[in-house]
Design an enzyme around this catalytic site. Structure first.
Site, short mmCIF file in Angstrom:
data_model
loop_
_atom_site.label_atom_id
_atom_site.label_comp_id
_atom_site.label_asym_id
_atom_site.label_seq_id
_atom_site.Cartn_x
_atom_site.Cartn_y
_atom_site.Cartn_z
N ASP A 83 0.86 -1.07 0.13
CA ASP A 83 0.12 -0.08 0.00
C ASP A 83 1.07 1.32 0.03
O ASP A 83 1.90 1.43 0.64
CB ASP A 83 -0.83 -0.16 1.43
CG ASP A 83 -2.01 0.96 1.15
OD1 ASP A 83 -2.58 1.24 0.26
OD2 ASP A 83 -2.66 1.12 2.37
N THR A 89 -12.82 3.14 6.14
CA THR A 89 -13.31 2.92 7.22
C THR A 89 -14.37 4.16 7.62
O THR A 89 -15.41 4.06 8.35
CB THR A 89 -12.18 3.25 8.49
OG1 THR A 89 -11.30 2.18 8.25
CG2 THR A 89 -12.63 3.25 9.93
N ASN A 98 -10.22 -0.16 0.15
CA ASN A 98 -9.49 -0.21 1.35
C ASN A 98 -10.11 0.00 2.70
O ASN A 98 -10.68 0.96 2.96
CB ASN A 98 -8.44 0.60 0.95
CG ASN A 98 -7.29 0.36 -0.12
OD1 ASN A 98 -7.68 -0.51 -0.74
ND2 ASN A 98 -6.26 1.20 -0.23
#
Ligand SMILES: [Zn+2]
Length: 279
Positions: A80, A210, A229
């Site tokens: 990442d 998130t 992600n």
């Protein structure tokens, strides 16, 4: 099976987005793959360069490959946000199946030049590449962008970047923020739809998952996001659980009894998230 992003996107075509979950320590790994197996979806295990160096490239890759080879689902190991081309080449040489070169803080021509170098090196070795144009704000390990500086991805830049570099996946900035866990993002759908129309086969990637509500997550998948992600939520929840298990531990308590509940927790989170990503 151990695969790269191109193979995962192909396998998952018409089925939604593939979840990419950040591994923060070795201990989390088996639970992450078990989560994917339980709901029969492919999974992308991704690490920062920091985590790769903390665990060690070789043991990390060997473990992911060993678990992937005997798994019923497809597994990719993705680096990442990495700004260091030499380290990315090392990750590729050691066996990562996918990498992200993040040149989003550079002028676009320089970003393109560097990304092209990574794509050439990676593709020769069967490894997929994610790039980034526009800047996804917030704080993540190794990446800190003040929120005011976060810039939406311009569709014409995205098309130019994707065409010039030949990346397989592209991180776009449409309103999400890294490290956001106290509130939810406002997604710019008009922009997402335009990006999808322009980008065609290049897999769009949503970072900062998130901070995205369940409803928005489902809509992002419907509108064509290919990789989503999730990092912060796993880290946050792991800490919350170990904060409850560690205080009562004695020197004779096996560590596995303290970490096991945290591993179970992140397994549940991955199952919940990856279910939202299905179409
Ligand atoms: Zn990110």
């Amino acid at each position: 099976m151990y695969k790269n992003l191109i193979e995962l996107f192909k396998e998952n075509e018409g089925k939604g987005a593939v979840g990419a979950f950040n591994l923060h320590c070795f201990e989390m790994l088996p639970a992450m793959i078990k989560a994917a197996e339980e709901i029969n979806v492919p999974i992308i295990i991704q690490t920062s360069l920091g985590t790769a160096e903390y665990i060690g490239f070789e043991p990390l890759i060997a473990a992911v490959k060993a678990l992937a080879e005997k798994s019923t689902v497809s597994v990719a190991l993705h680096m990442d946000h990495c700004k260091d081309i030499e380290k990315l080449k090392k990750a590729i040489d050691c066996g990562y199946s996918s990498v992200m070169y993040d040149g989003s803080s550079l002028p676009i021509e320089e970003n393109i030049k560097n990304t092209k170098e990574v794509v050439a090196y990676a593709h020769e070795r069967g490894v997929s590449v994610e790039g980034e144009v526009g800047s996804i704000g917030g704080a993540e390990e190794g990446v800190v962008v003040a929120k005011d500086d976060a810039m939406y991805t311009k569709p014409e830049d995205a098309l130019y970047f994707a065409t010039e570099t030949g990346v397989d996946a592209l991180a776009v900035s449409i309103g999400t923020t890294h490290g956001q866990y106290k509130s939810k993002a406002k997604i710019n759908y008009e922009l997402l739809i335009e990006l999808k129309a322009k980008l065609g086969d290049t897999g769009l990637v949503l970072h900062g998952g998130t901070g995205v509500s369940d409803e928005d997550m489902k809509r992002c998948v419907r509108e064509g996001m290919k990789k989503i992600n999730v990092g912060t939520e796993l880290n946050k929840s792991y800490i919350e659980v170990v904060n409850t298990t560690f205080p009562d531990a004695t020197p004779l308590t096996s560590l596995r009894n303290l970490l096991g509940p945290a591993n179970e927790k992140i397994k549940d989170i991955i199952i919940d998230k990856a279910t939202l990503f299905k179409m």
